[in-house]
Design a protein around this motif. Structure first.
Motif, PDB file in Angstrom:
ATOM      1  N   LEU A  54      59.604  -6.827  39.236  1.00  0.00           N
ATOM      2  CA  LEU A  54      60.543  -6.503  38.177  1.00  0.00           C
ATOM      3  C   LEU A  54      59.990  -6.827  36.794  1.00  0.00           C
ATOM      4  CD1 LEU A  54      63.867  -7.783  39.813  1.00  0.00           C
ATOM      5  CD2 LEU A  54      62.948  -5.453  39.766  1.00  0.00           C
ATOM      6  N   ASP A  55      58.810  -7.445  36.747  1.00  0.00           N
ATOM      7  CA  ASP A  55      58.139  -7.745  35.486  1.00  0.00           C
ATOM      8  C   ASP A  55      57.040  -6.705  35.280  1.00  0.00           C
ATOM      9  OD1 ASP A  55      56.138  -8.854  33.637  1.00  0.00           O
ATOM     10  OD2 ASP A  55      57.284 -10.722  33.753  1.00  0.00           O
ATOM     11  N   SER A  56      57.233  -5.802  34.348  1.00  0.00           N
ATOM     12  CA  SER A  56      56.298  -4.691  34.156  1.00  0.00           C
ATOM     13  C   SER A  56      54.880  -5.163  33.857  1.00  0.00           C
ATOM     14  CB  SER A  56      56.791  -3.784  33.023  1.00  0.00           C
ATOM     15  OG  SER A  56      58.037  -3.210  33.341  1.00  0.00           O
ATOM     16  N   ARG A  57      54.747  -6.226  33.074  1.00  0.00           N
ATOM     17  CA  ARG A  57      53.407  -6.721  32.743  1.00  0.00           C
ATOM     18  C   ARG A  57      52.714  -7.291  33.970  1.00  0.00           C
ATOM     19  NH1 ARG A  57      51.349 -11.492  32.114  1.00  0.00           N
ATOM     20  NH2 ARG A  57      53.408 -12.483  32.196  1.00  0.00           N
ATOM     21  N   GLN A  58      53.433  -8.111  34.737  1.00  0.00           N
ATOM     22  CA  GLN A  58      52.838  -8.692  35.942  1.00  0.00           C
ATOM     23  C   GLN A  58      52.485  -7.601  36.947  1.00  0.00           C
ATOM     24  OE1 GLN A  58      55.771 -11.544  37.237  1.00  0.00           O
ATOM     25  NE2 GLN A  58      55.059 -13.135  35.824  1.00  0.00           N
ATOM     26  N   LEU A  59      53.327  -6.596  37.068  1.00  0.00           N
ATOM     27  CA  LEU A  59      53.061  -5.502  37.990  1.00  0.00           C
ATOM     28  C   LEU A  59      51.835  -4.712  37.545  1.00  0.00           C
ATOM     29  CD1 LEU A  59      54.019  -3.897  40.466  1.00  0.00           C
ATOM     30  CD2 LEU A  59      55.464  -2.553  38.935  1.00  0.00           C
ATOM     31  N   GLU A  61      49.286  -5.774  35.811  1.00  0.00           N
ATOM     32  CA  GLU A  61      48.082  -6.578  36.060  1.00  0.00           C
ATOM     33  C   GLU A  61      47.759  -6.633  37.551  1.00  0.00           C
ATOM     34  OE1 GLU A  61      48.919 -10.321  34.271  1.00  0.00           O
ATOM     35  OE2 GLU A  61      48.666  -9.579  32.202  1.00  0.00           O
ATOM     36  N   ALA A  62      48.777  -6.752  38.399  1.00  0.00           N
ATOM     37  CA  ALA A  62      48.537  -6.844  39.841  1.00  0.00           C
ATOM     38  C   ALA A  62      47.962  -5.553  40.399  1.00  0.00           C
ATOM     39  CB  ALA A  62      49.835  -7.197  40.569  1.00  0.00           C
ATOM     40  N   MET A  63      48.305  -4.421  39.794  1.00  0.00           N
ATOM     41  CA  MET A  63      47.849  -3.129  40.299  1.00  0.00           C
ATOM     42  C   MET A  63      46.504  -2.702  39.705  1.00  0.00           C
ATOM     43  SD  MET A  63      50.323   0.214  40.884  1.00  0.00           S
ATOM     44  CE  MET A  63      51.768  -0.797  41.143  1.00  0.00           C
ATOM     45  N   GLU A  64      45.936  -3.546  38.838  1.00  0.00           N
ATOM     46  CA  GLU A  64      44.652  -3.224  38.218  1.00  0.00           C
ATOM     47  C   GLU A  64      43.566  -3.042  39.283  1.00  0.00           C
ATOM     48  OE1 GLU A  64      42.473  -2.207  34.988  1.00  0.00           O
ATOM     49  OE2 GLU A  64      44.551  -2.903  34.876  1.00  0.00           O
ATOM     50  N   ASP A  65      42.785  -1.980  39.159  1.00  0.00           N
ATOM     51  CA  ASP A  65      41.652  -1.681  40.053  1.00  0.00           C
ATOM     52  C   ASP A  65      42.082  -1.364  41.482  1.00  0.00           C
ATOM     53  OD1 ASP A  65      39.837  -2.142  37.953  1.00  0.00           O
ATOM     54  OD2 ASP A  65      39.786  -4.290  38.399  1.00  0.00           O
ATOM     55  N   CYS A  66      43.354  -1.072  41.709  1.00  0.00           N
ATOM     56  CA  CYS A  66      43.814  -0.756  43.060  1.00  0.00           C
ATOM     57  C   CYS A  66      43.743   0.760  43.309  1.00  0.00           C
ATOM     58  CB  CYS A  66      45.248  -1.240  43.283  1.00  0.00           C
ATOM     59  SG  CYS A  66      45.379  -3.032  43.486  1.00  0.00           S
ATOM     60  N   ASP A  67      43.483   1.098  44.553  1.00  0.00           N
ATOM     61  CA  ASP A  67      43.437   2.498  44.973  1.00  0.00           C
ATOM     62  C   ASP A  67      44.732   2.938  45.629  1.00  0.00           C
ATOM     63  OD1 ASP A  67      40.420   3.130  44.554  1.00  0.00           O
ATOM     64  OD2 ASP A  67      40.433   1.228  45.635  1.00  0.00           O
ATOM     65  N   ALA A  68      45.588   1.985  45.944  1.00  0.00           N
ATOM     66  CA  ALA A  68      46.859   2.293  46.600  1.00  0.00           C
ATOM     67  C   ALA A  68      47.772   1.083  46.478  1.00  0.00           C
ATOM     68  CB  ALA A  68      46.646   2.653  48.074  1.00  0.00           C
ATOM     69  N   VAL A  69      49.061   1.306  46.708  1.00  0.00           N
ATOM     70  CA  VAL A  69      50.032   0.222  46.725  1.00  0.00           C
ATOM     71  C   VAL A  69      50.999   0.446  47.878  1.00  0.00           C
ATOM     72  CG1 VAL A  69      51.490   1.423  45.032  1.00  0.00           C
ATOM     73  CG2 VAL A  69      51.792  -1.038  45.402  1.00  0.00           C
ATOM     74  N   VAL A  70      51.303  -0.624  48.588  1.00  0.00           N
ATOM     75  CA  VAL A  70      52.345  -0.606  49.627  1.00  0.00           C
ATOM     76  C   VAL A  70      53.485  -1.475  49.118  1.00  0.00           C
ATOM     77  CG1 VAL A  70      52.964  -1.187  51.992  1.00  0.00           C
ATOM     78  CG2 VAL A  70      50.685  -0.285  51.490  1.00  0.00           C
ATOM     79  N   HIS A  71      54.633  -0.873  48.940  1.00  0.00           N
ATOM     80  CA  HIS A  71      55.767  -1.597  48.365  1.00  0.00           C
ATOM     81  C   HIS A  71      56.710  -2.067  49.468  1.00  0.00           C
ATOM     82  CE1 HIS A  71      58.761  -2.945  45.598  1.00  0.00           C
ATOM     83  NE2 HIS A  71      59.660  -2.063  46.010  1.00  0.00           N
ATOM     84  N   LEU A  72      56.694  -3.381  49.703  1.00  0.00           N
ATOM     85  CA  LEU A  72      57.576  -3.989  50.701  1.00  0.00           C
ATOM     86  C   LEU A  72      58.683  -4.818  50.070  1.00  0.00           C
ATOM     87  CD1 LEU A  72      54.960  -5.439  53.259  1.00  0.00           C
ATOM     88  CD2 LEU A  72      55.916  -3.130  53.193  1.00  0.00           C
ATOM     89  N   ALA A  73      58.479  -5.267  48.840  1.00  0.00           N
ATOM     90  CA  ALA A  73      59.401  -6.228  48.224  1.00  0.00           C
ATOM     91  C   ALA A  73      60.830  -5.699  48.229  1.00  0.00           C
ATOM     92  CB  ALA A  73      58.954  -6.532  46.799  1.00  0.00           C
ATOM     93  N   ALA A  74      61.714  -6.444  48.871  1.00  0.00           N
ATOM     94  CA  ALA A  74      63.122  -6.058  48.970  1.00  0.00           C
ATOM     95  C   ALA A  74      63.915  -7.274  49.398  1.00  0.00           C
ATOM     96  CB  ALA A  74      63.317  -4.924  49.975  1.00  0.00           C
ATOM     97  N   ARG A  75      65.201  -7.163  49.290  1.00  0.00           N
ATOM     98  CA  ARG A  75      66.080  -8.251  49.728  1.00  0.00           C
ATOM     99  C   ARG A  75      67.174  -7.680  50.611  1.00  0.00           C
ATOM    100  NH1 ARG A  75      68.829 -12.920  45.891  1.00  0.00           N
ATOM    101  NH2 ARG A  75      70.287 -13.770  47.438  1.00  0.00           N
TER     102      ARG A  75
END
Length: 322
Positions: A54-59, A61-75
Motif C-alpha cells: 500500500l506504500d507506492s514508494r516501497q512497492l 523499490e521492491a519491484m526494481e529489476d524484477c521480471d515478474a511479480v506474484v501478488h499474494l498479499a491479502a487479508r
C-alpha cells in the motif's frame, strides 16, 4: 537469471511458493510488512524486503529489476466490517498491477474463489460472475481487487489470475481451518457446523501459481480447486489420522443461522471470527468447482485430502497412524 517479486511472501501460501520458485530457477525477492520470525524464515537465497504494497514508494523499490511479480498479499476476514482488510484486498492489487504495467512485466494475481458469486448455483467456473453487493465483505473485497487487475490488463498488463478454493495443509501458521483440524487431532471434541467447501492443498496452489507464472495464458483466470468435503469430515480426518475417534456432532446451519449475529458480537470481544454470518454463508454455499482449465493448461493435479491432512499433522509434530 530472472527475478520475481512475491508480495505477502511470509504467509502460509508464500512460504510454500518461495522454495518452488527458487527451485524453478527464479531469483526470488519476497515482500511483507514485517520481517519473518525464525519459525517462518524464507528459504536460503531468497531476498527479503520489509514493506507494504500500500506504500507506492516501497512497492516501486521492491519491484526494481524484477521480471515478474506474484501478488499474494491479502487479508482473509469474516467480519461485516474490516477497513484494513478492505484496503489491502482492494487497493493492494490495484497498486501492484499499475506498477507492473508501467514496468512491462508479468503479474500473477492470487485472487480467490470468494471473488466469484458462489451463491449463483450450478458448477463454479472462471466465467461465474464476480461477487456483488449481497456477498460478504471478504468476497466483495477480492472481487474489487480482481477488477482492478483486469482494468490494468485492458490497458496492456500481462496478467494471469489464479483463484484457489479453501487452502489447507502444511506448514500451519494459525489459519482457521488448519487450526480446527489440529484441534480435532489433539482430542478437542467441540461441536462444529454442518456444511462444507472445496479444500485444496497449499502445495498444489503453489504449484499452480508457479506454472501460471511461466506458462499461464495472458488474460486468463484459473480456478485452483481440490476436494469438496464437509467441514466435519475434514476435522474427523485429523482426529482419525491421529488415532482418535471421528467427530459426530455437526450443528445444522439452519439452527445456527439465527445465532450468527450474536456470534459476531461475542466474537468481536473474544477476537475470533469463526462463528459469523460470513462463516455460515461460505459453508452453506458448499460450491461445486470445476478446475478443468487449470488441469488442462497448468497440469493441476490435486492430491488426496487424507494426504494433505496427514502432512499437516506431521508438520505440527502430531504422530499419525499408519
Amino acid at each position: 537469471m530472472k527475478r520475481v517479486l512475491v508480495t505477502g511472501g511470509g504467509g502460509h501460501l508464500g512460504l510454500n511458493l518461495l522454495p518452488r520458485l527458487a527451485a524453478a530457477g527464479w531469483q526470488v525477492r519476497a515482500m511483507g510488512p514485517h520481517p519473518p520470525g525464525s519459525d517462518a524464515a524464507p528459504p536460503v537465497g531468497v531476498e527479503w524486503v520489509t514493506g507494504s504494497v500500500l506504500d507506492s514508494r516501497q512497492l516501486h523499490e521492491a519491484m526494481e529489476d524484477c521480471d515478474a511479480v506474484v501478488h499474494l498479499a491479502a487479508r482473509v476476514t469474516l467480519w461485516r466490517r474490516d477497513p484494513a482488510a478492505w484496503q489491502l484486498n482492494t487497493r493492494g492489487p490495484a497498486l501492484v498491477a499499475a506498477e507492473a504495467r508501467r514496468r512491462g512485466i508479468r503479474m500473477v494475481h492470487c485472487s480467490s474463489i470468494h471473488a466469484l458469486d458462489c451463491s449463483a448455483g450450478g458448477v463454479i467456473t472462471e466465467t461465474t460472475p464476480l461477487a456483488g453487493a449481497g456477498r460478504p465483505l471478504y468476497d466483495r473485497s477480492k472481487a474489487v481487487g480482481q477488477r482492478a487487475v483486469l482494468a490494468e490488463a485492458a490497458r496492456g498488463l500481462d496478467a494471469v489470475i489464479c483463484l484457489p478454493t479453501g487452502i489447507i495443509g502444511p506448514v500451519d501458521h494459525g489459519s482457521r481451518v488448519n487450526s480446527l483440524i489440529l484441534a480435532a487431532a489433539r482430542g478437542r471434541r467441540t461441536a462444529t457446523l454442518a456444511g462444507g467447501f472445496d479444500w485444496v492443498d497449499v502445495r498444489d496452489v503453489a504449484a499452480g501459481i508457479a506454472v501460471a507464472l511461466d506458462w499461464g495464458r495472458s488474460g486468463r483466470s484459473y480456478l485452483l480447486s481440490g476436494i469438496r468435503a464437509q467441514l466435519v469430515t475434514v476435522m474427523s480426518l485429523g482426529a482419525v489420522l491421529a488415532g482418535r475417534p471421528p467427530l459426530r456432532l455437526a450443528l445444522p446451519l439452519e439452527w445456527a443461522r439465527p445465532l450468527a449475529p450474536l456470534g459476531e458480537a461475542v466474537g468481536s470481544r473474544l477476537g475470533t471470527d469463526v462463528f459469523t454470518p460470513a462463516t455460515l454463508g461460505a459453508l452453506a454455499d458448499n460450491p461445486a468447482v470445476s478446475s478443468r482449465r487449470a488441469r488442462e493448461e497448468l497440469g493441476l493435479l490435486p492430491r488426496p485430502l487424507a494426504m494433505t491432512v496427514r502432512d499437516l499433522l506431521n508438520s505440527a509434530g502430531i504422530e499419525t497412524v499408519a
